[in-house]
Design a protein around this motif. Structure first.
Motif, PDB file in Angstrom:
ATOM      1  N   VAL A 160       0.843  -1.198   0.000  1.00 10.51           N
ATOM      2  CA  VAL A 160       0.000   0.000   0.000  1.00 10.51           C
ATOM      3  C   VAL A 160       0.873   1.240   0.000  1.00 10.51           C
ATOM      4  O   VAL A 160       0.615   2.205  -0.738  1.00 10.51           O
ATOM      5  CB  VAL A 160      -0.960   0.017   1.201  1.00 10.51           C
ATOM      6  CG1 VAL A 160      -1.911   1.201   1.093  1.00 10.51           C
ATOM      7  CG2 VAL A 160      -1.746  -1.277   1.284  1.00 10.51           C
ATOM      8  N   ALA A 161       1.921   1.226   0.820  1.00 12.23           N
ATOM      9  CA  ALA A 161       2.835   2.366   0.853  1.00 12.23           C
ATOM     10  C   ALA A 161       3.460   2.597  -0.516  1.00 12.23           C
ATOM     11  O   ALA A 161       3.572   3.747  -0.981  1.00 12.23           O
ATOM     12  CB  ALA A 161       3.920   2.134   1.908  1.00 12.23           C
ATOM     13  N   VAL A 213      -5.758  12.629   2.134  1.00 11.54           N
ATOM     14  CA  VAL A 213      -5.937  11.416   2.935  1.00 11.54           C
ATOM     15  C   VAL A 213      -4.721  10.504   2.868  1.00 11.54           C
ATOM     16  O   VAL A 213      -4.223  10.027   3.895  1.00 11.54           O
ATOM     17  CB  VAL A 213      -7.204  10.660   2.491  1.00 11.54           C
ATOM     18  CG1 VAL A 213      -7.279   9.286   3.162  1.00 11.54           C
ATOM     19  CG2 VAL A 213      -8.450  11.473   2.809  1.00 11.54           C
ATOM     20  N   TRP A 214      -4.223  10.252   1.656  1.00  8.24           N
ATOM     21  CA  TRP A 214      -3.188   9.234   1.478  1.00  8.24           C
ATOM     22  C   TRP A 214      -1.770   9.763   1.675  1.00  8.24           C
ATOM     23  O   TRP A 214      -0.859   8.977   1.950  1.00  8.24           O
ATOM     24  CB  TRP A 214      -3.308   8.593   0.102  1.00  8.24           C
ATOM     25  CG  TRP A 214      -4.658   8.002  -0.169  1.00  8.24           C
ATOM     26  CD1 TRP A 214      -5.512   8.335  -1.175  1.00  8.24           C
ATOM     27  CD2 TRP A 214      -5.335   6.984   0.573  1.00  8.24           C
ATOM     28  NE1 TRP A 214      -6.676   7.601  -1.111  1.00  8.24           N
ATOM     29  CE2 TRP A 214      -6.585   6.755  -0.041  1.00  8.24           C
ATOM     30  CE3 TRP A 214      -4.994   6.231   1.703  1.00  8.24           C
ATOM     31  CZ2 TRP A 214      -7.494   5.821   0.442  1.00  8.24           C
ATOM     32  CZ3 TRP A 214      -5.902   5.304   2.194  1.00  8.24           C
ATOM     33  CH2 TRP A 214      -7.138   5.099   1.566  1.00  8.24           C
ATOM     34  N   THR A 215      -1.577  11.066   1.544  1.00 10.75           N
ATOM     35  CA  THR A 215      -0.250  11.652   1.785  1.00 10.75           C
ATOM     36  C   THR A 215      -0.377  12.785   2.794  1.00 10.75           C
ATOM     37  O   THR A 215      -0.167  13.954   2.471  1.00 10.75           O
ATOM     38  CB  THR A 215       0.384  12.163   0.477  1.00 10.75           C
ATOM     39  OG1 THR A 215      -0.506  13.126  -0.129  1.00 10.75           O
ATOM     40  CG2 THR A 215       0.616  11.029  -0.495  1.00 10.75           C
ATOM     41  N   PRO A 216      -0.735  12.468   4.036  1.00  9.91           N
ATOM     42  CA  PRO A 216      -0.899  13.524   5.049  1.00  9.91           C
ATOM     43  C   PRO A 216       0.395  14.307   5.231  1.00  9.91           C
ATOM     44  O   PRO A 216       1.486  13.732   5.224  1.00  9.91           O
ATOM     45  CB  PRO A 216      -1.280  12.735   6.312  1.00  9.91           C
ATOM     46  CG  PRO A 216      -0.812  11.340   6.063  1.00  9.91           C
ATOM     47  CD  PRO A 216      -0.919  11.119   4.589  1.00  9.91           C
ATOM     48  N   HIS A 241       4.915  -0.121   7.085  1.00  7.62           N
ATOM     49  CA  HIS A 241       4.753  -0.557   8.470  1.00  7.62           C
ATOM     50  C   HIS A 241       4.490   0.599   9.433  1.00  7.62           C
ATOM     51  O   HIS A 241       4.305   0.355  10.637  1.00  7.62           O
ATOM     52  CB  HIS A 241       5.973  -1.365   8.954  1.00  7.62           C
ATOM     53  CG  HIS A 241       6.322  -2.514   8.075  1.00  7.62           C
ATOM     54  ND1 HIS A 241       5.439  -3.536   7.781  1.00  7.62           N
ATOM     55  CD2 HIS A 241       7.473  -2.808   7.397  1.00  7.62           C
ATOM     56  CE1 HIS A 241       6.020  -4.405   6.971  1.00  7.62           C
ATOM     57  NE2 HIS A 241       7.246  -3.989   6.718  1.00  7.62           N
ATOM     58  N   ALA A 242       4.457   1.831   8.948  1.00 10.02           N
ATOM     59  CA  ALA A 242       4.129   2.947   9.827  1.00 10.02           C
ATOM     60  C   ALA A 242       2.641   2.936  10.150  1.00 10.02           C
ATOM     61  O   ALA A 242       1.816   2.446   9.370  1.00 10.02           O
ATOM     62  CB  ALA A 242       4.519   4.268   9.174  1.00 10.02           C
TER      63      ALA A 242
END
Length: 595
Positions: free
Chosen positions: A150-151, A171-174, A182-183
C-alpha cells in the motif's frame, strides 16, 4: 501425494476465518469467539479489509458473496451496483471515447459493497450494527501498520494525487508525504463515516433490524449520498483517458438500488456440486471449464506436469471465449447458461483440445446466439493489443496503470454456516476521495463495451460483467468455500487449485503452495482490454521439463518470479464437523486462523 507447504493447514471444530490480511482474519475470529456466526464474522472481516487493504477495495466498491446457511440453504448476495440511468453509449461516444476509462467518474457504477454487507448482517447475522462496524472504526481511527504494498502504491501515485486528485492527497499523503511501510496509518474520514452510520442506525431504536435498515437508508439517501452528490455537482476528474470528465451518477441511482439475494448457479463434478454466481459475474466460467475437463483423465496426469498444464490452459481458453461472447447481466440480456453448461456442448468443446496450443479465439456456436460469437471474434481481432508481459493480477501491475484489485475472505462457524466473499472496487486508485467520507467511488463500469447489441454493452440499470467470483462446493455433507483476488485470473487459479484438491489429494495448504499458472489469451476485462494471444504465465517450480514442453507445444510462456502468482484462501467443513482453513503465503499478508 506429498507436497511442500510453507505453513500448517489450520484445523479445529469451533470456527475458522481466512482472508487476505491477518488483521481482518483475526477480527473475524474474535467475532466467532464472542458468539457471533459466520455471517457476523464475514461482515466484520470485510469491513476491516476496506481499511487495511484500501488499494484493493473500499466501502463504495462491489461485493459478490456466496454462502450456506444452516437455516435457509445456499444463496448469493448480489451487491454489484448497476450503471447509472445517464450512463448511455450515446453519452460516452459523444465524449469521443471508444473505451470506458479504467479510472475516474465515468467508470463509476452505483456503490454496492456497504449495502451488501448490511443485507448479510440483517438477514443472516446476529450481532448489532455497532458490533459489526466497531473493528473497522477502531483501525481507521487509531491506525494500522501500513502494508509495504500500500505504501508503494501511494508513493507511486503521490505526485498524481497532488496534481490531479487533491482530496486523495489529503488522505493518502498527510502533510505531503507518502506513508512509510509498516508505519501507523489512520483514515479518520472512514472512521467518522462509519460512526455516523452507527449513530443513525441506533437513532431508529433498539431493534437490530431497524438499526441496520436505517444505516442502509442513511448510506443511500442520507449524509453519505449527500456528500457524494455535493462533490459530483462540480467535479471534473482526470482519468486514464488523459482528460477531465464529469460523472453521470445521480441521487436517484443510489436511492433506488439495494443489494439482493439470488440463487447460485451449480454444476456437478466428480461428486462435488460447485456453486457460483450467475453470469453477471465470471463465476460460470469455472463451471464451464470443469464441464470441459470432465472429459479428460486428470487424475492420471502429473499435477505439476506439462500435460496437465496444457490441458487446463486449453480448457480455460475455450471457457473464457464463451465468457467474452455470452456472459452479461441476465436481468437485461438472455444468456444461454443452460446450453453453455450442457454435457453435449462441452463434449464438443473438449474435442477441440489437441496436442498443440491454440492461437485462435474460439467461442462456441450456440444456436440463436451465433452473432455474439462472431462479434467477440471480430472485437478481439480489431482491438488486439499485445499485453505487457508480466504478472497479470492488477495488484502486481505497474503503478502507472492506476489499477486496483480485490480482497477475499472465507468463514465457517461451529454450526456449519459458510461464507465466501470477494469484495473489490472503490480502491484508492479508482477515483478521488469524496471529501468528508474518507473513501473514493468505484471504477467497475470499465467492464462495459461502448457498442450496441452485446450482453456487456453499457446500458442504464445493467450490472457490469464483473470478474469477482467466490466459490462454494459440497460433497457428501462436506462444504468447501474458496476464492482469490486477481481479476481475470480468479477463476483460473481457483480451477487449478480445485482440480489438484479433487484429483491429486493435495490438502488446502498444499494446493495453496503448489505452483500456479494462468492464460492471458482472451480479451481482458480491465482497461485497455488487452488480448495476449497464446500467452500464459507459470511459476517456475513445476515438474522439470514442463516449461520447455509447453513451449514446444506452442504456448508463449512467461515464467513468473517464484511465489508471485495467486492469492487463494479456502476453508473446509467435513461432514463430521472438523474444520480446516488455509491461506496463500504469496505477498506475505494472507492468513488463516481458527480452533
Amino acid at each position: 501425494m506429498t507436497a511442500f507447504t510453507t505453513r500448517p493447514e489450520i484445523r479445529g471444530t469451533f470456527g475458522v476465518v481466512t482472508s487476505t490480511h491477518w488483521i481482518a482474519s483475526s477480527v473475524g475470529m474474535s467475532v466467532l469467539e464472542k458468539g457471533g456466526n459466520a455471517f457476523d464474522a464475514a461482515v466484520a472481516t470485510g469491513l476491516v479489509l476496506q481499511v487495511v487493504e484500501p488499494h484493493l477495495n473500499g466501502p463504495a466498491g462491489d461485493l459478490p458473496a456466496i454462502f450456506h446457511s444452516v437455516k435457509t440453504g445456499n444463496g448469493v448476495i448480489a451487491a454489484q451496483g448497476p450503471a447509472p440511468a445517464a450512463a448511455t453509449i450515446e453519452h460516452y461516444r459523444g465524449l469521443g471515447l471508444e473505451l470506458i476509462p479504467g479510472s475516474g467518474l465515468l467508470s463509476t457504477v452505483v456503490p454496492g459493497a456497504f449495502d451488501g454487507w448490511m443485507l448479510m448482517l440483517r438477514d443472516h447475522g446476529t450481532i448489532t450494527l455497532r458490533e459489526a462496524l466497531e473493528p473497522a472504526v477502531f483501525y481507521a481511527r487509531h491506525g494500522h501498520p501500513m502494508l509495504p504494498r500500500v505504501a508503494d502504491t501511494i508513493s507511486g501515485l503521490a505526485r498524481y494525487f497532488a496534481d490531479e486528485w487533491p482530496s486523495s492527497a489529503e488522505v493518502w499523503t498527510p502533510e505531503g508525504a507518502a506513508p512509510e511501510a509498516h508505519a501507523l496509518f489512520r483514515n479518520p474520514g472512514v472512521a467518522d463515516t462509519y460512526d455516523r452510520l452507527t449513530q443513525a442506525g441506533e437513532a431508529a431504536g433498539g431493534d437490530r433490524v431497524a438499526q441496520i435498515d436505517a444505516a442502509r437508508s442513511e448510506w443511500a439517501e442520507g449524509f453519505v449520498a449527500q456528500a457524494i452528490f455535493d462533490y459530483l455537482k462540480d467535479a471534473e476528474v482526470h482519468d486514464v483517458s488523459e482528460r477531465r470528465n464529469r460523472g453521470v451518477l445521480a441521487p436517484e441511482d443510489m436511492a433506488g438500488w439495494r443489494a439482493s439475494f439470488e440463487a447460485p448457479l451449480s454444476y456437478d463434478y466428480h461428486g462435488w456440486t460447485v456453486h457460483k454466481t450467475g453470469p453477471w459475474g465470471q463465476g460460470p466460467v469455472l463451471l464451464q471449464a470443469l464441464a470441459i475437463l470432465k472429459h479428460f483423465d486428470l487424475a492420471a496426469m502429473d499435477p505439476m506436469g506439462e500435460e496437465f498444464v496444457h490441458t487446463v490452459i486449453e480448457a480455460i481458453k475455450l471457457a473464457y471465449a464463451d465468457r467474452e461472447a455470452y456472459y452479461g447481466d441476465p436481468d437485461h440480456s438472455e444468456v444461454p447458461t443452460e446450453h453453455l453448461l450442457s454435457d453435449a456442448y462441452n463434449a464438443d468443446r473438449a474435442a477441440l483440445i489437441g496436442r498443440d496450443a491454440s492461437m485462435e479465439q474460439r467461442p462456441g456456436r450456440v444456436p440463436g446466439f451465433e452473432h455474439l460469437a462472431d462479434a467477440y471474434v471480430a472485437r478481439a481481432a480489431r482491438d488486439f493489443q499485445v499485453a505487457q508481459v508480466g504478472a497479470q493480477e492488477p495488484t502486481m501491475a505497474h503503478l502507472t496503470d492506476r489499477k486496483g484489485d480485490t480482497v477475499h475472505l472465507d468463514v465457517i462457524d461451529r454450526w456449519g454456516n459458510c461464507v465466501s466473499a470477494t469484495p473489490s472496487g472503490g480502491w484508492l486508485q479508482s477515483n478521488p476521495i469524496i471529501p468528508g467520507l474518507g473513501f473514493p467511488l468505484n471504477s467497475r463500469a470499465q467492464m462495459f463495451w461502448l457498442e450496441e447489441g452485446l450482453p456487456t454493452s453499457l446500458a442504464p440499470g445493467r450490472r457490469p460483467r464483473t470478474t469477482l467470483t467466490p466459490t462454494l462446493a459440497e460433497k457428501d455433507g462436506a462444504r468447501l468455500v474458496f476464492g482469490t483476488p486477481g481479476g481475470d485470473q480468479q477463476d483460473q487459479w481457483q480451477l487449478v487449485w480445485f482440480l489438484r484438491f479433487v484429483h491429486h489429494g493435495l490438502d488446502l495448504q498444499q494446493g495453496m503452495d503448489a505452483p500456479l499458472f494462468h492464460s492471458m489469451h482472451f480479451q481482458g476485462s480491465f482497461f485497455p482490454r488487452a488480448v495476449a494471444t497464446g500467452e500464459m504465465m507459470v511459476e517456475p517450480n513445476v515438474t522439470p521439463g514442463t516449461i520447455d514442453g509447453l513451449r514446444a507445444r506452442g504456448h508463449r510462456v512467461t515464467v513468473a518470479e517464484p511465489w508471485t502468482v495467486g492469492r487463494l484462501t479456502a476453508a473446509l467443513r467435513q461432514a463430521d464437523g472438523v474444520l480446516s482453513a488455509a491461506a496463500t503465503p504469496r505477498l506475505m499478508q494472507a492468513y488463516a486462523v481458527g480452533r
